[in-house]
Design a protein around this motif. Sequence first.
Motif, PDB file in Angstrom:
ATOM      1  N   SER A  50      14.480 -13.106  16.349  1.00  0.00           N
ATOM      2  CA  SER A  50      13.309 -12.469  15.740  1.00  0.00           C
ATOM      3  C   SER A  50      12.165 -12.352  16.743  1.00  0.00           C
ATOM      4  O   SER A  50      11.417 -11.367  16.732  1.00  0.00           O
ATOM      5  CB  SER A  50      12.856 -13.255  14.504  1.00  0.00           C
ATOM      6  N   ARG A  51      12.016 -13.334  17.621  1.00  0.00           N
ATOM      7  CA  ARG A  51      10.950 -13.270  18.618  1.00  0.00           C
ATOM      8  C   ARG A  51      11.170 -12.112  19.596  1.00  0.00           C
ATOM      9  O   ARG A  51      10.230 -11.425  19.993  1.00  0.00           O
ATOM     10  CB  ARG A  51      10.865 -14.599  19.378  1.00  0.00           C
ATOM     11  N   LYS A  52      12.419 -11.882  19.992  1.00  0.00           N
ATOM     12  CA  LYS A  52      12.701 -10.754  20.891  1.00  0.00           C
ATOM     13  C   LYS A  52      12.448  -9.427  20.179  1.00  0.00           C
ATOM     14  O   LYS A  52      11.963  -8.464  20.795  1.00  0.00           O
ATOM     15  CB  LYS A  52      14.144 -10.821  21.394  1.00  0.00           C
ATOM     16  N   ILE A  53      12.763  -9.389  18.902  1.00  0.00           N
ATOM     17  CA  ILE A  53      12.564  -8.140  18.159  1.00  0.00           C
ATOM     18  C   ILE A  53      11.080  -7.846  18.002  1.00  0.00           C
ATOM     19  O   ILE A  53      10.645  -6.683  18.125  1.00  0.00           O
ATOM     20  CB  ILE A  53      13.271  -8.217  16.794  1.00  0.00           C
ATOM     21  N   THR A  54      10.261  -8.859  17.774  1.00  0.00           N
ATOM     22  CA  THR A  54       8.816  -8.620  17.688  1.00  0.00           C
ATOM     23  C   THR A  54       8.254  -8.187  19.048  1.00  0.00           C
ATOM     24  O   THR A  54       7.302  -7.401  19.114  1.00  0.00           O
ATOM     25  CB  THR A  54       8.064  -9.861  17.173  1.00  0.00           C
ATOM     26  N   ARG A  55       8.852  -8.676  20.128  1.00  0.00           N
ATOM     27  CA  ARG A  55       8.432  -8.219  21.465  1.00  0.00           C
ATOM     28  C   ARG A  55       8.812  -6.750  21.675  1.00  0.00           C
ATOM     29  O   ARG A  55       8.071  -5.993  22.317  1.00  0.00           O
ATOM     30  CB  ARG A  55       9.061  -9.088  22.547  1.00  0.00           C
ATOM     31  N   LEU A  56       9.955  -6.361  21.136  1.00  0.00           N
ATOM     32  CA  LEU A  56      10.328  -4.939  21.200  1.00  0.00           C
ATOM     33  C   LEU A  56       9.316  -4.083  20.444  1.00  0.00           C
ATOM     34  O   LEU A  56       8.946  -2.986  20.891  1.00  0.00           O
ATOM     35  CB  LEU A  56      11.730  -4.730  20.615  1.00  0.00           C
ATOM     36  N   PHE A  57       8.876  -4.592  19.303  1.00  0.00           N
ATOM     37  CA  PHE A  57       7.859  -3.874  18.533  1.00  0.00           C
ATOM     38  C   PHE A  57       6.591  -3.678  19.365  1.00  0.00           C
ATOM     39  O   PHE A  57       5.999  -2.592  19.396  1.00  0.00           O
ATOM     40  CB  PHE A  57       7.541  -4.662  17.258  1.00  0.00           C
ATOM     41  N   GLU A  58       6.172  -4.744  20.032  1.00  0.00           N
ATOM     42  CA  GLU A  58       4.958  -4.669  20.845  1.00  0.00           C
ATOM     43  C   GLU A  58       5.143  -3.746  22.053  1.00  0.00           C
ATOM     44  O   GLU A  58       4.225  -3.023  22.447  1.00  0.00           O
ATOM     45  CB  GLU A  58       4.562  -6.073  21.295  1.00  0.00           C
ATOM     46  N   LEU A  59       6.359  -3.749  22.616  1.00  0.00           N
ATOM     47  CA  LEU A  59       6.636  -2.925  23.785  1.00  0.00           C
ATOM     48  C   LEU A  59       6.656  -1.441  23.442  1.00  0.00           C
ATOM     49  O   LEU A  59       6.096  -0.601  24.155  1.00  0.00           O
ATOM     50  CB  LEU A  59       7.969  -3.343  24.409  1.00  0.00           C
ATOM     51  N   ILE A 126       5.925 -20.374  13.457  1.00  0.00           N
ATOM     52  CA  ILE A 126       7.077 -21.207  13.792  1.00  0.00           C
ATOM     53  C   ILE A 126       7.919 -20.569  14.886  1.00  0.00           C
ATOM     54  O   ILE A 126       7.755 -19.386  15.207  1.00  0.00           O
ATOM     55  CB  ILE A 126       7.941 -21.521  12.543  1.00  0.00           C
ATOM     56  N   HIS A 127       8.829 -21.343  15.447  1.00  0.00           N
ATOM     57  CA  HIS A 127       9.621 -20.899  16.594  1.00  0.00           C
ATOM     58  C   HIS A 127      10.499 -19.693  16.279  1.00  0.00           C
ATOM     59  O   HIS A 127      10.628 -18.781  17.087  1.00  0.00           O
ATOM     60  CB  HIS A 127      10.480 -22.061  17.093  1.00  0.00           C
ATOM     61  N   ASP A 128      11.118 -19.703  15.104  1.00  0.00           N
ATOM     62  CA  ASP A 128      12.066 -18.635  14.758  1.00  0.00           C
ATOM     63  C   ASP A 128      11.758 -18.088  13.363  1.00  0.00           C
ATOM     64  O   ASP A 128      12.526 -18.283  12.432  1.00  0.00           O
ATOM     65  CB  ASP A 128      13.503 -19.137  14.833  1.00  0.00           C
ATOM     66  N   PRO A 129      10.639 -17.396  13.201  1.00  0.00           N
ATOM     67  CA  PRO A 129      10.261 -16.880  11.875  1.00  0.00           C
ATOM     68  C   PRO A 129      11.204 -15.779  11.419  1.00  0.00           C
ATOM     69  O   PRO A 129      11.785 -15.066  12.238  1.00  0.00           O
ATOM     70  CB  PRO A 129       8.851 -16.330  12.112  1.00  0.00           C
ATOM     71  N   PRO A 130      11.375 -15.631  10.110  1.00  0.00           N
ATOM     72  CA  PRO A 130      12.192 -14.521   9.601  1.00  0.00           C
ATOM     73  C   PRO A 130      11.563 -13.182   9.975  1.00  0.00           C
ATOM     74  O   PRO A 130      10.337 -13.037   9.941  1.00  0.00           O
ATOM     75  CB  PRO A 130      12.169 -14.719   8.081  1.00  0.00           C
ATOM     76  N   LEU A 131      12.383 -12.233  10.322  1.00  0.00           N
ATOM     77  CA  LEU A 131      11.869 -10.908  10.680  1.00  0.00           C
ATOM     78  C   LEU A 131      11.346 -10.180   9.444  1.00  0.00           C
ATOM     79  O   LEU A 131      10.335  -9.481   9.500  1.00  0.00           O
ATOM     80  CB  LEU A 131      12.980 -10.088  11.345  1.00  0.00           C
ATOM     81  N   VAL A 132      12.044 -10.343   8.337  1.00  0.00           N
ATOM     82  CA  VAL A 132      11.588  -9.776   7.066  1.00  0.00           C
ATOM     83  C   VAL A 132      11.753 -10.830   5.980  1.00  0.00           C
ATOM     84  O   VAL A 132      12.596 -11.733   6.082  1.00  0.00           O
ATOM     85  CB  VAL A 132      12.367  -8.491   6.667  1.00  0.00           C
ATOM     86  N   LEU A 133      10.945 -10.706   4.942  1.00  0.00           N
ATOM     87  CA  LEU A 133      11.080 -11.533   3.752  1.00  0.00           C
ATOM     88  C   LEU A 133      11.277 -10.618   2.549  1.00  0.00           C
ATOM     89  O   LEU A 133      10.548  -9.638   2.382  1.00  0.00           O
ATOM     90  CB  LEU A 133       9.830 -12.387   3.528  1.00  0.00           C
ATOM     91  N   PHE A 134      12.260 -10.953   1.728  1.00  0.00           N
ATOM     92  CA  PHE A 134      12.460 -10.255   0.467  1.00  0.00           C
ATOM     93  C   PHE A 134      11.779 -11.078  -0.625  1.00  0.00           C
ATOM     94  O   PHE A 134      11.901 -12.308  -0.658  1.00  0.00           O
ATOM     95  CB  PHE A 134      13.947 -10.078   0.178  1.00  0.00           C
TER      96      PHE A 134
END
Length: 402
Positions: A50-59, A126-134
């Motif tokens: 999830s952290r890498k995916i949020t970095r992709l969002f920022e990039l 947190i270190h590994d937050p969920p990317l999405v929450l339902f």
Amino acid sequence: MIGNRAATPWRLPEEAEMSVIDQYENLGPSVEDLPYWLAFAWLSGPGLSSRKITRLFELFTSLKEAWRARDEELRKIPWLNEMGSERLISGRKEVEPLGLLEKIKNQNVAVLHFFHPDYPALLRQIHDPPLVLFHKGKLPLADLGKTVGVVGTRHPTVYGQRQAKQMSHDLAASGVTIISGMALGIDSIAHWGAINASGRTVAVLGCGVDYCYPPTNRLLYKSLIENEGQAVISEFFPGVRPEKWHFPARNRIISGMSEALLVIEAGEQSGALITAQMAFEQNREVFAVPGRVDNVMSYGTNGLIAKNQAHLCRNYKDIMIEKEWVSAPRGVNVPTIVELYGREREVFDLISSEPVHFDYLLEKTGMNTGELSATLTMLELAGVVARLPGDWYALEAQRATV
């Protein structure tokens, strides 16, 4: 072997895509990007955290653009590494973002991505937050306020049941949202305690929010999704059944959403201790209710206190004061005074905080069944004795007698 694809991945024509997205305006801000948050969440895993995916969002400034990036562009991102880039490149050939959005269309499920304004701010830390929450229910996650996670054994003693019910009730009555996992035992009792106080509570599930687990908790689940101030959430897509590995993942969300974690009865190998460790690593304050030293269900909680990994918690005020949610000084609670005479005093003196059975009281007092029943009823009405399932009786807290 993964093929090299130079062309942009297939997608719907822009007009058709916007037509589908327009149907989901009620799902919140940034809805145009939402299908791609779902798609990345579907693909997330080893190499693509999830952290890498949020970095992709920022990039790329949006996950829609990251999803549509050329293969070569993704392979050149150094921190994405080969495992992550190939997972994304191969996975997006098999996943249609709008198809994922369609699946939740009629399920009355809200979706909050990591940067959604209603996504719990504490959970982002947190270190590994969920990317999405339902989310399913009538308690918006933006309205949680102060939060305390409550966890413990699935097989509590009567003492553990009473502590979970009372502390959760009192915390919820004081405006605190109770976070737990809807498991049997302490979790369920904590939810019911908050509900009985007309307070707020959220269940974090190890399955989709449309699935009630365990099935015996149908009444609780129904309350959580239908009533004000209550909700269920999950990082797992609707329709996902519970799996054993889901629950440790679920536990990091319970502790991650909570400003403090309360552990009530946990054996030495309890999953509640794993949650406590996660809370400790997430820099959350941990509280534990002490128990008898000869009770296996207290080994874990007593151990947390002995190792200074948890504050000793005697009642809800210990949490409120430690967190500075109240300004009252520490002190001994002033009990309600109840005067007892005659047979009522005789029966009362035979009951302790550890439950005693009706038959034991019959034998010790020599009363007949009717007389003892009437005496116990008077003690219950006075609020000094509680009747427990199976004709067991124990003292109520916060009462003194003369």
